[in-house]
Design an enzyme around this catalytic site. Structure first.
Site, PDB file in Angstrom:
ATOM      1  N   ASP A  81       7.120 -16.652  30.238  1.00 37.45           N
ATOM      2  CA  ASP A  81       8.540 -16.549  29.896  1.00 37.45           C
ATOM      3  C   ASP A  81       9.307 -17.858  30.079  1.00 37.45           C
ATOM      4  O   ASP A  81       8.876 -18.756  30.801  1.00 37.45           O
ATOM      5  CB  ASP A  81       9.218 -15.423  30.681  1.00 37.45           C
ATOM      6  CG  ASP A  81       8.992 -15.524  32.194  1.00 37.45           C
ATOM      7  OD1 ASP A  81       7.971 -16.099  32.617  1.00 37.45           O
ATOM      8  OD2 ASP A  81       9.851 -15.023  32.946  1.00 37.45           O
ATOM      9  N   GLU A 139       8.131 -13.602  34.636  1.00 37.61           N
ATOM     10  CA  GLU A 139       7.994 -14.120  36.006  1.00 37.61           C
ATOM     11  C   GLU A 139       9.326 -14.547  36.582  1.00 37.61           C
ATOM     12  O   GLU A 139       9.554 -14.431  37.792  1.00 37.61           O
ATOM     13  CB  GLU A 139       7.014 -15.315  36.025  1.00 37.61           C
ATOM     14  CG  GLU A 139       6.600 -15.739  37.435  1.00 37.61           C
ATOM     15  CD  GLU A 139       7.669 -16.485  38.211  1.00 37.61           C
ATOM     16  OE1 GLU A 139       7.782 -16.275  39.430  1.00 37.61           O
ATOM     17  OE2 GLU A 139       8.407 -17.274  37.599  1.00 37.61           O
TER      18      GLU A 139
HETATM   19 ZN   LIG Z   1      10.810 -21.140  37.210  1.00 39.80          ZN
HETATM   20 ZN   LIG Z   2       7.618 -21.051  37.032  1.00 35.28          ZN
END
Ligand SMILES: [Zn+2]
Ligand SMILES: [Zn+2]
Length: 390
Positions: A81, A139
């Site tokens: 991401d 994440e």
């Molecule tokens: Zn980051």
């Molecule tokens: Zn990262």
């Protein structure tokens, strides 16, 4: 003598660079990685792999190599991401999506793991164990994508796991890690300080939440200095303060927000409890009240000592001299890789990508963040070497 995977990875250089730049130009926010996942799946299929897509309903996917090998699985992970940042690098492959940018290097993580897939497919016969590639979404934002990857079977039969993060503070060519607690547990908090508003000229008729909030902020500084032992570590930062609407009005309430970083579950619990006790106690002493909420974030990331040693050994096998292997200090940032490490031994390492000469010198999450792409081949080779040595 093991095959020199670094040379092979460097021959993949143009492909690694093309993957990374394509992903960099088309970043997707946490939870929206549909095109990235499609791209990854297509590249894996070109290699003859059969990716399992949409793990637990997310854009996460996995692919196994050498699935017929006996024994437990070695997992390699990349996150996919990007961030809500408007890119200011001016690079020709800069983000085409205004306000969205790969400013943490997750584009590089995907390219490195695709490179590792190539190398491992080529060396499939040498694999002693099955390898699972984990391409993880989400994440950058709690609750993270790792729990979905795990719920979707990502760690089934997995006995060890390895993850690499590009690093903007280590020079390119260096590898840093630490055995034990390496990245912090993250909690955030919000405090509503409730008083009784009224005319600013008549404070005796009011209960001033602004003054109470000021005392609370000052008193919170005593958690680290007075409630923790010499050997404990924590950060308590108040980062938000909001209240009031006019010079001559004492508001009804003020809100505070902030973050707590710790490396030990006991210290994590204690620190959160002290934030609550201090906010409520100080507010009470001034006639106000406080509602405190502690929001849990990622847990502490704990590297397995044996796996960390193996990660460094993999780097040595690729020609990294000891001067390029850095034992890092614990880091205050959080990472959802911590969830995998709660379930299975593994290592999370930082691969240097800083290079002043190439203008790669801005920190992660900065609008001018960029990496030295020479790190891509090193990352691909490290992933593959770790898996082949398992
Ligand atoms: Zn980051
Ligand atoms: Zn990262």
């Amino acid at each position: 003598m093991p095959p020199n995977l670094l040379n092979e990875a460097q021959e993949l250089g143009p492909a690694l660079q093309a993957w990374r730049r394509r992903l960099h130009a088309h970043p997707e926010l946490s939870g929206q990685e549909a095109e990235t996942a499609r791209f990854v799946a297509a590249e894996l299929k070109k290699l003859g792999l059969s990716p399992v897509e949409r793990l637990n309903g997310t854009h996460g996917l996995l692919a196994d190599i050498g699935a017929d090998r006996p024994g437990a699985v070695v997992a390699l992970r990349a996150d996919m991401d990007a961030l809500p940042i408007h890119e200011e690098t001016g690079l020709e492959y800069a983000s085409r999506s205004p306000g969205v940018m790969h400013a943490c290097g997750h584009d590089a993580h995907v390219a490195m793991l695709l490179g590792a897939a190539q190398l491992l497919k080529r060396h499939e016969r040498e694999l002693k164990r099955p390898v699972r590639l984990l391409f993880q979404p989400h994440e950058e934002k709690y609750p993270g994508g790792a729990p979905d990857m795990i719920a979707g079977g990502g760690l089934r039969n997995v006995e060890r796991i390895f993850g690499i993060h590009i690093c903007s503070t280590l020079p390119v060519g260096q590898l840093g890690a630490r055995a034990g607690a390496f990245m912090a547990a993250v909690n955030t908090f919000s405090i509503r300080v409730i008083g009784r508003g009224g005319h600013a000229a008549m404070p005796d008729e009011c209960i001033d939440p602004v003054v109470a909030a000021a005392h609370i902020i000052a008193a919170l500084q005593t958690i680290v200095s007075r409630s923790l032992a010499l050997t404990d570590a924590a950060v308590v930062s108040v980062t938000q303060l909001a209240g009031g609407s006019a010079d001559n009005v004492i508001p009804n309430e003020v809100t505070l927000g902030g973050t707590i970083r710790t490396f030990d579950p006991r210290v994590r619990e204690l620190t959160g409890r002290r934030v609550q006790e201090i906010a409520q106690g100080v507010a009470h002493s001034l006639g106000a009240s406080a509602e405190v909420k502690i929001h849990p974030g990622y847990p502490v990331l704990v590297n397995d000592a044996e796996m960390t040693r193996r990660a460094f050994d993999a780097a040595r096998a690729l020609g990294f001299g000891d001067e390029r292997l850095i034992e890092m200090r614990p880091i205050g940032g959080g990472e959802d890789f911590a969830y995998y490490l709660e379930k299975t031994p593994g290592a999370f390492v930082f691969l240097g990508a800083k290079n002043d000469a190439k203008q790669c010198r801005y920190p992660h999450h900065h609008p001018r963040f960029d990496i030295d792409e020479d790190a891509l081949a090193m990352g691909a080779a490290l992933h593959a070497r770790f898996a082949l040595d398992a």
